[in-house]
Design an enzyme around this catalytic site. Sequence first.
Site, mmCIF file in Angstrom:
data_model
loop_
_atom_site.group_PDB
_atom_site.id
_atom_site.type_symbol
_atom_site.label_atom_id
_atom_site.label_comp_id
_atom_site.label_asym_id
_atom_site.label_seq_id
_atom_site.Cartn_x
_atom_site.Cartn_y
_atom_site.Cartn_z
ATOM 1 N N SER A 64 0.795 -1.240 0.000
ATOM 2 C CA SER A 64 0.000 0.000 0.000
ATOM 3 C C SER A 64 0.821 1.281 0.000
ATOM 4 C CB SER A 64 -0.948 0.019 1.195
ATOM 5 O OG SER A 64 -2.032 -0.825 0.926
ATOM 6 N N LYS A 67 0.382 3.446 -2.906
ATOM 7 C CA LYS A 67 -0.771 4.348 -3.026
ATOM 8 C C LYS A 67 -0.330 5.812 -2.977
ATOM 9 C CE LYS A 67 -4.201 1.051 -1.245
ATOM 10 N NZ LYS A 67 -3.826 -0.221 -0.688
ATOM 11 N N TYR A 191 -3.903 -2.277 -10.138
ATOM 12 C CA TYR A 191 -3.757 -2.084 -8.682
ATOM 13 C C TYR A 191 -2.814 -3.138 -8.077
ATOM 14 C CZ TYR A 191 -5.012 -2.328 -3.750
ATOM 15 O OH TYR A 191 -4.952 -2.394 -2.375
ATOM 16 N N TYR A 243 -4.555 3.679 8.140
ATOM 17 C CA TYR A 243 -5.925 3.162 8.289
ATOM 18 C C TYR A 243 -6.485 3.527 9.662
ATOM 19 C CZ TYR A 243 -3.540 0.667 4.668
ATOM 20 O OH TYR A 243 -2.775 0.378 3.593
ATOM 21 N N VAL A 261 1.144 -3.812 3.738
ATOM 22 C CA VAL A 261 1.079 -5.113 4.414
ATOM 23 C C VAL A 261 2.324 -5.961 4.171
ATOM 24 C CG1 VAL A 261 -1.419 -5.404 4.723
ATOM 25 C CG2 VAL A 261 -0.349 -6.119 2.577
HETATM 26 N N1 GLN Z 1 -2.250 -5.310 -1.943
HETATM 27 C C1 GLN Z 1 -2.794 -5.199 -0.618
HETATM 28 C C2 GLN Z 1 -4.276 -5.406 -0.642
HETATM 29 O O1 GLN Z 1 -4.914 -4.910 -1.507
HETATM 30 C C3 GLN Z 1 -2.455 -3.872 -0.050
HETATM 31 C C4 GLN Z 1 -3.000 -3.649 1.337
HETATM 32 C C5 GLN Z 1 -2.039 -2.972 2.243
HETATM 33 O O2 GLN Z 1 -0.841 -2.916 2.009
HETATM 34 N N2 GLN Z 1 -2.548 -2.525 3.342
HETATM 35 O O3 GLN Z 1 -4.848 -6.055 0.177
#
Ligand code: GLN
Length: 309
Positions: A64, A67, A191, A243, A261
Amino acid sequence: MFDLQAIIDDIYRELEPQRGLGKVADYIPQLARVDARRFGLAIVTVEGQAYVAGDADTAFSIQSISKVFNLTLALGKFGEAIWRRVGREPSGSAFNSIVQLEQEGGKPRNPFINAGAIAVTDLMLAGHTPREVIGEFVRFVRSLADDETIVIDHEVAASEAATGFRNAALANFMKSFGKLDQPVEHVLGVYFHHCALAMSCRQLAKSGLFLANNGRNPMTGHSVVSPQRARRINALMLTCGHYDGSGDFAYQVGLPGKSGVGGGILAVAPGKASIAVWSPGLNDNGNSALGSKALEMLAQRTGWSVFGS
Ligand code: GLN
């Protein structure tokens, strides 16, 4: 100026016994294979000086954190118009939550939760093929880090595509509200590839340096975004980058940050430095457990918190 190398070495040494803390994400099978005891730290100052410790040169899945780069690109292309598609308020819920989406008519709360990044990716696909959008993204991050060796880990992308049922649900849900223009498979494919970009802490810290330096990368001399935009991206990272753990991260660390993650966190100390940490074990909010501790210690020892020392 204090001795950053000594600080980062001390933090590494003090936290080393806790390597493996937290729980490695296993809903993406390829991520579950990563050694939980990996631990890396990198600081790159706005003067261009790098300080590293541990596994700082091992590439990991940025997930993420991508992003932030995707949002930066989208703001460059569409400007403030992107806020018609995605909000900029903290969600107070998990990164992959679907609940709020229904209540709010399919418009994601912010660009850093999965639904929000999926909406931004949909925008980026307007008039382009998935391959073009992925290519542009990789070139952009390479230019930020001034490093042509950065690549996507296609096994991670494939692994997530094979198991990404939750993200597929989010995308289909938004599509049902008329909030995605492009085919769901295209949006998700792009994505997943963004998330599967592999970078080391050193590369990540370099690529975030423009956010610490009013939008201009001091190492390459490139103006990436305006000072105002850099400030705004930092504001979003501070309020939404972790988050439903964003409040706690602000309380403990006090720096704009974005987690993934894969166990990485990119943090920005405006006017000072860009910092990347990596430890795959996650806390309950899906943020690196040891990485958060390391950043808390760093903020304490440097006085870099944006809220004062
Ligand atoms: N690729 C992961 C997902 O879509 C990214 C989520 C994350 O890093 N929090 O679940």
